[in-house]
Write a protein that holds these residues in place. Sequence first.
Motif, PDB file in Angstrom:
ATOM      1  N   SER A 185     -59.099  56.973  -2.460  1.00  6.97           N
ATOM      2  CA  SER A 185     -58.635  57.261  -1.111  1.00  6.97           C
ATOM      3  C   SER A 185     -59.788  57.570  -0.165  1.00  6.97           C
ATOM      4  CB  SER A 185     -57.667  58.446  -1.131  1.00  6.97           C
ATOM      5  OG  SER A 185     -57.275  58.788   0.180  1.00  6.97           O
ATOM      6  N   LYS A 186     -59.797  56.919   0.984  1.00  4.50           N
ATOM      7  CA  LYS A 186     -60.819  57.161   2.010  1.00  4.50           C
ATOM      8  C   LYS A 186     -60.297  58.225   2.989  1.00  4.50           C
ATOM      9  CE  LYS A 186     -63.723  53.995   0.517  1.00  4.50           C
ATOM     10  NZ  LYS A 186     -62.930  53.430  -0.596  1.00  4.50           N
ATOM     11  N   ALA A 187     -60.079  59.438   2.457  1.00  4.91           N
ATOM     12  CA  ALA A 187     -59.489  60.519   3.244  1.00  4.91           C
ATOM     13  C   ALA A 187     -60.386  60.946   4.401  1.00  4.91           C
ATOM     14  CB  ALA A 187     -59.183  61.714   2.342  1.00  4.91           C
ATOM     15  N   LYS A 188     -61.702  61.032   4.167  1.00  2.00           N
ATOM     16  CA  LYS A 188     -62.622  61.432   5.229  1.00  2.00           C
ATOM     17  C   LYS A 188     -62.622  60.417   6.355  1.00  2.00           C
ATOM     18  CE  LYS A 188     -65.865  64.090   2.369  1.00  2.00           C
ATOM     19  NZ  LYS A 188     -67.268  64.163   1.869  1.00  2.00           N
ATOM     20  N   GLU A 189     -62.581  59.155   5.984  1.00  2.00           N
ATOM     21  CA  GLU A 189     -62.634  58.089   6.983  1.00  2.00           C
ATOM     22  C   GLU A 189     -61.365  58.058   7.837  1.00  2.00           C
ATOM     23  OE1 GLU A 189     -65.563  56.995   3.823  1.00  2.00           O
ATOM     24  OE2 GLU A 189     -63.553  57.876   3.898  1.00  2.00           O
ATOM     25  N   ILE A 190     -60.189  58.230   7.227  1.00  2.00           N
ATOM     26  CA  ILE A 190     -58.955  58.197   8.014  1.00  2.00           C
ATOM     27  C   ILE A 190     -58.874  59.404   8.938  1.00  2.00           C
ATOM     28  CG2 ILE A 190     -57.615  59.249   6.133  1.00  2.00           C
ATOM     29  CD1 ILE A 190     -56.251  56.796   8.745  1.00  2.00           C
ATOM     30  N   ALA A 191     -59.374  60.565   8.494  1.00  2.00           N
ATOM     31  CA  ALA A 191     -59.392  61.746   9.351  1.00  2.00           C
ATOM     32  C   ALA A 191     -60.328  61.524  10.545  1.00  2.00           C
ATOM     33  CB  ALA A 191     -59.823  62.976   8.561  1.00  2.00           C
ATOM     34  N   ARG A 192     -61.481  60.915  10.291  1.00  2.00           N
ATOM     35  CA  ARG A 192     -62.418  60.624  11.376  1.00  2.00           C
ATOM     36  C   ARG A 192     -61.828  59.593  12.337  1.00  2.00           C
ATOM     37  NH1 ARG A 192     -68.482  57.924  11.094  1.00  2.00           N
ATOM     38  NH2 ARG A 192     -69.207  58.750  13.091  1.00  2.00           N
ATOM     39  N   PHE A 193     -61.128  58.614  11.799  1.00  2.05           N
ATOM     40  CA  PHE A 193     -60.471  57.603  12.615  1.00  2.05           C
ATOM     41  C   PHE A 193     -59.473  58.239  13.575  1.00  2.05           C
ATOM     42  CE2 PHE A 193     -56.653  54.968  13.116  1.00  2.05           C
ATOM     43  CZ  PHE A 193     -57.179  53.845  13.747  1.00  2.05           C
ATOM     44  N   LEU A 194     -58.674  59.176  13.049  1.00  2.24           N
ATOM     45  CA  LEU A 194     -57.646  59.808  13.871  1.00  2.24           C
ATOM     46  C   LEU A 194     -58.230  60.819  14.859  1.00  2.24           C
ATOM     47  CD1 LEU A 194     -54.776  60.284  11.265  1.00  2.24           C
ATOM     48  CD2 LEU A 194     -54.966  58.559  13.076  1.00  2.24           C
ATOM     49  N   LYS A 195     -59.483  61.220  14.665  1.00  2.00           N
ATOM     50  CA  LYS A 195     -60.171  62.024  15.684  1.00  2.00           C
ATOM     51  C   LYS A 195     -60.635  61.142  16.828  1.00  2.00           C
ATOM     52  CE  LYS A 195     -61.982  65.763  12.756  1.00  2.00           C
ATOM     53  NZ  LYS A 195     -63.219  66.400  12.222  1.00  2.00           N
ATOM     54  N   GLN A 196     -60.938  59.898  16.528  1.00  2.00           N
ATOM     55  CA  GLN A 196     -61.447  58.965  17.521  1.00  2.00           C
ATOM     56  C   GLN A 196     -60.348  58.448  18.437  1.00  2.00           C
ATOM     57  OE1 GLN A 196     -64.514  58.265  18.081  1.00  2.00           O
ATOM     58  NE2 GLN A 196     -64.570  56.355  19.263  1.00  2.00           N
ATOM     59  N   LYS A 202     -60.527  67.365   1.179  1.00  2.00           N
ATOM     60  CA  LYS A 202     -60.538  66.274   2.162  1.00  2.00           C
ATOM     61  C   LYS A 202     -59.154  65.663   2.324  1.00  2.00           C
ATOM     62  CE  LYS A 202     -62.034  62.769  -1.204  1.00  2.00           C
ATOM     63  NZ  LYS A 202     -63.066  61.762  -1.519  1.00  2.00           N
ATOM     64  N   HIS A 203     -58.324  65.737   1.292  1.00  2.00           N
ATOM     65  CA  HIS A 203     -56.965  65.221   1.387  1.00  2.00           C
ATOM     66  C   HIS A 203     -56.116  66.115   2.281  1.00  2.00           C
ATOM     67  CE1 HIS A 203     -57.916  63.401  -2.813  1.00  2.00           C
ATOM     68  NE2 HIS A 203     -58.345  62.626  -1.840  1.00  2.00           N
ATOM     69  N   THR A 204     -56.341  67.416   2.160  1.00  2.61           N
ATOM     70  CA  THR A 204     -55.633  68.364   3.030  1.00  2.61           C
ATOM     71  C   THR A 204     -56.057  68.182   4.481  1.00  2.61           C
ATOM     72  OG1 THR A 204     -55.481  69.976   1.231  1.00  2.61           O
ATOM     73  CG2 THR A 204     -55.184  70.810   3.467  1.00  2.61           C
ATOM     74  N   ARG A 205     -57.332  67.842   4.704  1.00  2.00           N
ATOM     75  CA  ARG A 205     -57.832  67.680   6.061  1.00  2.00           C
ATOM     76  C   ARG A 205     -57.103  66.569   6.822  1.00  2.00           C
ATOM     77  NH1 ARG A 205     -64.176  68.250   4.427  1.00  2.00           N
ATOM     78  NH2 ARG A 205     -64.276  70.537   4.449  1.00  2.00           N
ATOM     79  N   PHE A 206     -56.635  65.561   6.084  1.00  2.00           N
ATOM     80  CA  PHE A 206     -55.864  64.511   6.753  1.00  2.00           C
ATOM     81  C   PHE A 206     -54.621  65.100   7.404  1.00  2.00           C
ATOM     82  CE2 PHE A 206     -52.071  61.848   6.469  1.00  2.00           C
ATOM     83  CZ  PHE A 206     -52.425  60.838   7.349  1.00  2.00           C
ATOM     84  N   PHE A 207     -53.910  65.951   6.669  1.00  2.00           N
ATOM     85  CA  PHE A 207     -52.690  66.551   7.226  1.00  2.00           C
ATOM     86  C   PHE A 207     -53.022  67.562   8.316  1.00  2.00           C
ATOM     87  CE2 PHE A 207     -50.977  64.856   3.254  1.00  2.00           C
ATOM     88  CZ  PHE A 207     -49.848  64.213   3.749  1.00  2.00           C
ATOM     89  N   ASN A 208     -54.151  68.252   8.192  1.00  4.79           N
ATOM     90  CA  ASN A 208     -54.579  69.131   9.277  1.00  4.79           C
ATOM     91  C   ASN A 208     -54.809  68.338  10.558  1.00  4.79           C
ATOM     92  OD1 ASN A 208     -54.517  71.369   7.618  1.00  4.79           O
ATOM     93  ND2 ASN A 208     -56.694  71.284   7.112  1.00  4.79           N
ATOM     94  N   ARG A 209     -55.409  67.156  10.407  1.00  2.00           N
ATOM     95  CA  ARG A 209     -55.642  66.289  11.561  1.00  2.00           C
ATOM     96  C   ARG A 209     -54.325  65.838  12.177  1.00  2.00           C
ATOM     97  NH1 ARG A 209     -58.698  66.343  15.254  1.00  2.00           N
ATOM     98  NH2 ARG A 209     -57.210  65.437  16.672  1.00  2.00           N
ATOM     99  N   MET A 210     -53.384  65.490  11.317  1.00  2.00           N
ATOM    100  CA  MET A 210     -52.061  65.064  11.780  1.00  2.00           C
ATOM    101  C   MET A 210     -51.355  66.170  12.560  1.00  2.00           C
ATOM    102  SD  MET A 210     -48.744  64.078   9.469  1.00  2.00           S
ATOM    103  CE  MET A 210     -48.301  65.826   9.312  1.00  2.00           C
ATOM    104  N   LEU A 211     -51.422  67.408  12.038  1.00  2.00           N
ATOM    105  CA  LEU A 211     -50.781  68.537  12.714  1.00  2.00           C
ATOM    106  C   LEU A 211     -51.451  68.848  14.053  1.00  2.00           C
ATOM    107  CD1 LEU A 211     -50.149  70.863   9.644  1.00  2.00           C
ATOM    108  CD2 LEU A 211     -48.451  69.563  10.928  1.00  2.00           C
TER     109      LEU A 211
END
Length: 289
Positions: free
Chosen positions: A27-38, A65-74
């Motif tokens: 899983s590219k969790a860091k990359e998807i979180a960075r994408f959703l910041k952009q 890093k997996h949790t960070r994805f949901f933090n980004r979503m919230l």
Amino acid sequence: MQTKLKDLKTHFKTIVVSDIHLGTKGSKAKEIARFLKQYSCENLILNGDIIDGWQLKKSGSWKRKHTRFFNRMLKMIDQDNTKVFYLRGNHDDFLDQILPLQIGNLSIQADMIYESEGKKYFITHGDIFDSITTNLRWIAYLGDIGYTFLLWLNRQVNYHRRKRGLPYFSLSQYVKGKVKSAVSYIDQYEEELAKMALAKGCDGIICGHIHKAENRDIDGIHYMNSGDWVETMSALAEDHEGNWQLIYYSEIDFQKSADIVELPKTIEPEMKIVAFTKLDQNPGLSDFL
């Protein structure tokens, strides 16, 4: 209204991502979180296999890093008032225990009809097709090799490619493109889902599941696949005129800034944490499909 001077993002009407497979090494969790910041959006559609319950049950592990994805979503819900639709995939089928569920701007459901600019799109993960077709020889082939092994080998190959200054190479996509039964399956998959959209009276269909990003016309039906965040790292994005495009993480210029309008903030109710215990399906040979 204000324009931010830093951390500027491009604002879309809708963004669709799928097949993140959180809980797995691939899983590219860091990359998807960075994408959703952009990028920001009014609607974020998580089209299945976001959490990989199958792998978590077997040998996966949940990382920070997996949790960070949901933090980004919230944060997107809180800061941008984004509406999030989490659709069930076959790897996160534990959602069957709770769907349909809505908490503020977060909705968890099996699939959905999305209407925009006079057009209707049926949005589904796409694993339903596996029960329609019997031509699954390519899954057995990839299973015998081991998709997990292919991903491991791919990491080793790309480590040496990076040292030589060469671009990323997807071994599994290469195998899918060379094995005739794989090509046949993908063609059937796309055609059957286009027929499904037509049967539902929709102008198009948006899916995931096969980890192959696509945006094209099939017999008058607009077929789109958001790809995955294991290798392809791609997403579908719709602008405010109803135009759709594929965005690839590897092609994003994160240094380039773009003005956006700062949306009013809203505070959403505290999200209920739902534990899943019913993970009784065995993924068998097709671990990541």
